[in-house]
Write a protein that holds these residues in place. Structure first.
Motif, PDB file in Angstrom:
ATOM      1  N   GLU A  66       0.818  -1.205   0.000  1.00  0.00           N
ATOM      2  CA  GLU A  66       0.000   0.000   0.000  1.00  0.00           C
ATOM      3  C   GLU A  66       0.860   1.267   0.000  1.00  0.00           C
ATOM      4  N   ILE A  67       1.905   1.285   0.811  1.00  0.00           N
ATOM      5  CA  ILE A  67       2.752   2.480   0.915  1.00  0.00           C
ATOM      6  C   ILE A  67       3.643   2.635  -0.318  1.00  0.00           C
ATOM      7  N   LYS A  68       4.211   1.533  -0.793  1.00  0.00           N
ATOM      8  CA  LYS A  68       4.968   1.488  -2.054  1.00  0.00           C
ATOM      9  C   LYS A  68       6.275   2.266  -2.054  1.00  0.00           C
ATOM     10  N   VAL A  69       6.696   2.760  -0.918  1.00  0.00           N
ATOM     11  CA  VAL A  69       8.037   3.350  -0.786  1.00  0.00           C
ATOM     12  C   VAL A  69       8.658   2.765   0.479  1.00  0.00           C
ATOM     13  N   PRO A  70       9.987   2.739   0.555  1.00  0.00           N
ATOM     14  CA  PRO A  70      10.647   2.132   1.730  1.00  0.00           C
ATOM     15  C   PRO A  70      10.295   2.835   3.040  1.00  0.00           C
ATOM     16  N   PHE A  71      10.166   2.035   4.085  1.00  0.00           N
ATOM     17  CA  PHE A  71       9.964   2.575   5.427  1.00  0.00           C
ATOM     18  C   PHE A  71      10.600   1.630   6.434  1.00  0.00           C
ATOM     19  N   ASP A  72      10.948   2.163   7.589  1.00  0.00           N
ATOM     20  CA  ASP A  72      11.438   1.356   8.705  1.00  0.00           C
ATOM     21  C   ASP A  72      10.292   1.160   9.692  1.00  0.00           C
ATOM     22  N   SER A  73      10.505   0.320  10.701  1.00  0.00           N
ATOM     23  CA  SER A  73       9.416   0.050  11.638  1.00  0.00           C
ATOM     24  C   SER A  73       9.908  -0.097  13.073  1.00  0.00           C
ATOM     25  N   ILE A  74       9.119   0.445  13.976  1.00  0.00           N
ATOM     26  CA  ILE A  74       9.322   0.285  15.417  1.00  0.00           C
ATOM     27  C   ILE A  74       8.061  -0.404  15.916  1.00  0.00           C
ATOM     28  N   THR A  75       8.163  -1.691  16.233  1.00  0.00           N
ATOM     29  CA  THR A  75       6.977  -2.494  16.511  1.00  0.00           C
ATOM     30  C   THR A  75       6.966  -2.997  17.958  1.00  0.00           C
ATOM     31  N   CYS A  76       5.812  -3.550  18.349  1.00  0.00           N
ATOM     32  CA  CYS A  76       5.608  -4.002  19.730  1.00  0.00           C
ATOM     33  C   CYS A  76       6.005  -2.898  20.709  1.00  0.00           C
ATOM     34  N   THR A  77       5.584  -1.670  20.389  1.00  0.00           N
ATOM     35  CA  THR A  77       5.858  -0.487  21.208  1.00  0.00           C
ATOM     36  C   THR A  77       7.345  -0.315  21.466  1.00  0.00           C
ATOM     37  N   SER A  78       8.152  -0.716  20.480  1.00  0.00           N
ATOM     38  CA  SER A  78       9.618  -0.544  20.372  1.00  0.00           C
ATOM     39  C   SER A  78      10.441  -1.712  20.898  1.00  0.00           C
ATOM     40  N   SER A  79       9.813  -2.845  21.219  1.00  0.00           N
ATOM     41  CA  SER A  79      10.586  -4.032  21.593  1.00  0.00           C
ATOM     42  C   SER A  79      11.402  -4.535  20.406  1.00  0.00           C
ATOM     43  N   VAL A  80      10.829  -4.388  19.196  1.00  0.00           N
ATOM     44  CA  VAL A  80      11.508  -4.825  17.974  1.00  0.00           C
ATOM     45  C   VAL A  80      11.593  -3.643  17.014  1.00  0.00           C
ATOM     46  N   ILE A  81      12.818  -3.319  16.590  1.00  0.00           N
ATOM     47  CA  ILE A  81      13.035  -2.192  15.678  1.00  0.00           C
ATOM     48  C   ILE A  81      13.781  -2.690  14.448  1.00  0.00           C
ATOM     49  N   GLU A  82      13.259  -2.348  13.279  1.00  0.00           N
ATOM     50  CA  GLU A  82      13.877  -2.738  12.010  1.00  0.00           C
ATOM     51  C   GLU A  82      14.256  -1.490  11.223  1.00  0.00           C
ATOM     52  N   ALA A  83      15.494  -1.451  10.743  1.00  0.00           N
ATOM     53  CA  ALA A  83      15.973  -0.337   9.933  1.00  0.00           C
ATOM     54  C   ALA A  83      16.727  -0.884   8.728  1.00  0.00           C
ATOM     55  N   ASP A  84      16.348  -0.424   7.541  1.00  0.00           N
ATOM     56  CA  ASP A  84      16.998  -0.874   6.303  1.00  0.00           C
ATOM     57  C   ASP A  84      16.995  -2.393   6.175  1.00  0.00           C
ATOM     58  N   GLY A  85      15.896  -3.010   6.614  1.00  0.00           N
ATOM     59  CA  GLY A  85      15.742  -4.455   6.469  1.00  0.00           C
ATOM     60  C   GLY A  85      16.464  -5.278   7.517  1.00  0.00           C
ATOM     61  N   LYS A  86      17.090  -4.626   8.509  1.00  0.00           N
ATOM     62  CA  LYS A  86      17.814  -5.361   9.544  1.00  0.00           C
ATOM     63  C   LYS A  86      17.241  -5.040  10.929  1.00  0.00           C
ATOM     64  N   ILE A  87      17.171  -6.054  11.784  1.00  0.00           N
ATOM     65  CA  ILE A  87      16.706  -5.848  13.156  1.00  0.00           C
ATOM     66  C   ILE A  87      17.833  -5.206  13.958  1.00  0.00           C
ATOM     67  N   ILE A  88      17.575  -4.014  14.488  1.00  0.00           N
ATOM     68  CA  ILE A  88      18.594  -3.315  15.276  1.00  0.00           C
ATOM     69  C   ILE A  88      18.260  -3.334  16.774  1.00  0.00           C
ATOM     70  N   ARG A  89      17.061  -3.768  17.104  1.00  0.00           N
ATOM     71  CA  ARG A  89      16.731  -3.992  18.517  1.00  0.00           C
ATOM     72  C   ARG A  89      15.775  -5.167  18.617  1.00  0.00           C
ATOM     73  N   ASP A  90      16.066  -6.071  19.561  1.00  0.00           N
ATOM     74  CA  ASP A  90      15.224  -7.243  19.803  1.00  0.00           C
ATOM     75  C   ASP A  90      15.202  -7.451  21.318  1.00  0.00           C
ATOM     76  N   ALA A  91      14.294  -6.744  21.985  1.00  0.00           N
ATOM     77  CA  ALA A  91      14.252  -6.755  23.454  1.00  0.00           C
ATOM     78  C   ALA A  91      13.051  -7.557  23.949  1.00  0.00           C
ATOM     79  N   SER A  92      13.242  -8.314  24.993  1.00  0.00           N
ATOM     80  CA  SER A  92      12.146  -9.118  25.553  1.00  0.00           C
ATOM     81  C   SER A  92      12.166  -9.039  27.073  1.00  0.00           C
ATOM     82  N   MET A  93      11.062  -9.458  27.686  1.00  0.00           N
ATOM     83  CA  MET A  93      10.946  -9.430  29.147  1.00  0.00           C
ATOM     84  C   MET A  93      11.411 -10.748  29.756  1.00  0.00           C
TER      85      MET A  93
END
Length: 289
Positions: A66-93
């Motif tokens: 739908e967006i059709k242009v590149p974007f990064d994502s901060i998901t699970c309220t920032s537990s998992v962060i993806e930038a340029d197709g790579k996971i740069i944060r993977d935090a868990s409880m």
């Protein structure tokens, strides 16, 4: 009124999804076309986009078409962060700690259900009322009304307990029921839990309280992302609509915008308000200062 000053240098737009980028709701799309068109023009002007949400990283793939242009994502309220197709944060409880906290919450505050996202399961629901069939009926109705925005889920108390014991736990949502009174209950209790359990993050969103790893709120997550990407705080524009967006309104207040339909208790933390995301185009994409 919005009075942003935008220069020709690259900027970052950090936008929430539910109630923000995906507002107003559509049946056949996740994101309204006008919002997508704005994101495309924003990106094509040399700027960056990051989607910041409590949803899982798996849901992000659905938005690419739908967006059709590149974007990064901060998901699970920032537990998992993806930038340029790579996971740069993977935090868990910590599993044992969060089990102890949930046992205490169950005993003291008697919520209706828990909803958990892990590295193995998109969403597992645990019924705490003993009315599993009734809860399943209402959740299926809610799930149906999500249309294109639906996420897969499992209502399974045994599976929830198994995941709680061994999986990477990114986020747990505490559900107290429906209606304005329950919304107020969740809002008030969130303040209590934040003081009672300082080893985790607690944030409020409508009738739900979200539990995430320590320092995994939207504000700190976006700060982590911008530092990793070398983006200055003054070049960050944030927009959201709910209680879990307050932390990023505070961290990036200079260019913070809240949706007009948000609760007044949320709107007061942002500098500006707007009715639709695509209307940011008039102030963020203007050529002059």
């Amino acid at each position: 009124a919005l009075v942003y000053n935008v220069w020709s240098m690259a900027k970052l737009l950090a936008t929430d999804l539910d109630g923000t980028l995906m507002y107003p709701r559509r049946i056949k799309r996740c994101i309204p076309k006008k919002n997508c068109k704005f994101l495309q023009e924003w990106y094509n002007r040399g700027n960056k986009i990051v989607l910041i949400t409590s949803r899982s990283i798996q849901f992000m793939d659905r938005l690419k078409e739908e967006i059709k242009v590149p974007f990064d994502s901060i998901t699970c309220t920032s537990s998992v962060i993806e930038a340029d197709g790579k996971i740069i944060r993977d935090a868990s409880m910590d599993n044992k700690s969060i089990k102890h906290i949930l046992d205490k919450i169950t005993k003291q505050y008697k919520p209706s259900a828990y909803l958990m996202t892990t590295d193995e399961e998109n969403l597992v629901i645990k019924d705490l009322t003993g009315a599993g069939k009734l809860l399943l009926f209402f959740y299926k109705f809610y799930w149906f009304l999500q249309f294109k925005r639906r996420e897969s889920y499992k209502l399974d108390n045994k599976l929830f307990d198994e995941q709680l014991a061994k999986a990477k736990i990114y986020k747990i949502m505490i559900f107290f029921g429906l209606g304005r009174k329950k919304n107020q209950v969740a809002k008030d209790l969130n303040k209590i839990l934040r003081d009672e359990f300082p080893s985790i993050e607690c944030s409020w969103s409508s009738v739900i309280i979200e539990l995430t790893p320590l320092n995994c709120n939207k504000g700190s997550g976006l700060e982590y992302y911008t530092h990793n990407q070398g983006i200055k705080p003054d070049d960050v524009y944030v927009i959201g609509d709910s209680g879990n967006d307050i932390s990023m309104f505070n961290k990036f207040h200079r260019h913070s915008t809240c949706m007009l339909h948000a609760f007044p208790s949320v709107r007061k933390y942002a500098k500006y308000t707007i009715s639709r995301v695509y209307k940011l185009k008039k102030v963020l994409l203007k050529k002059e200062k």
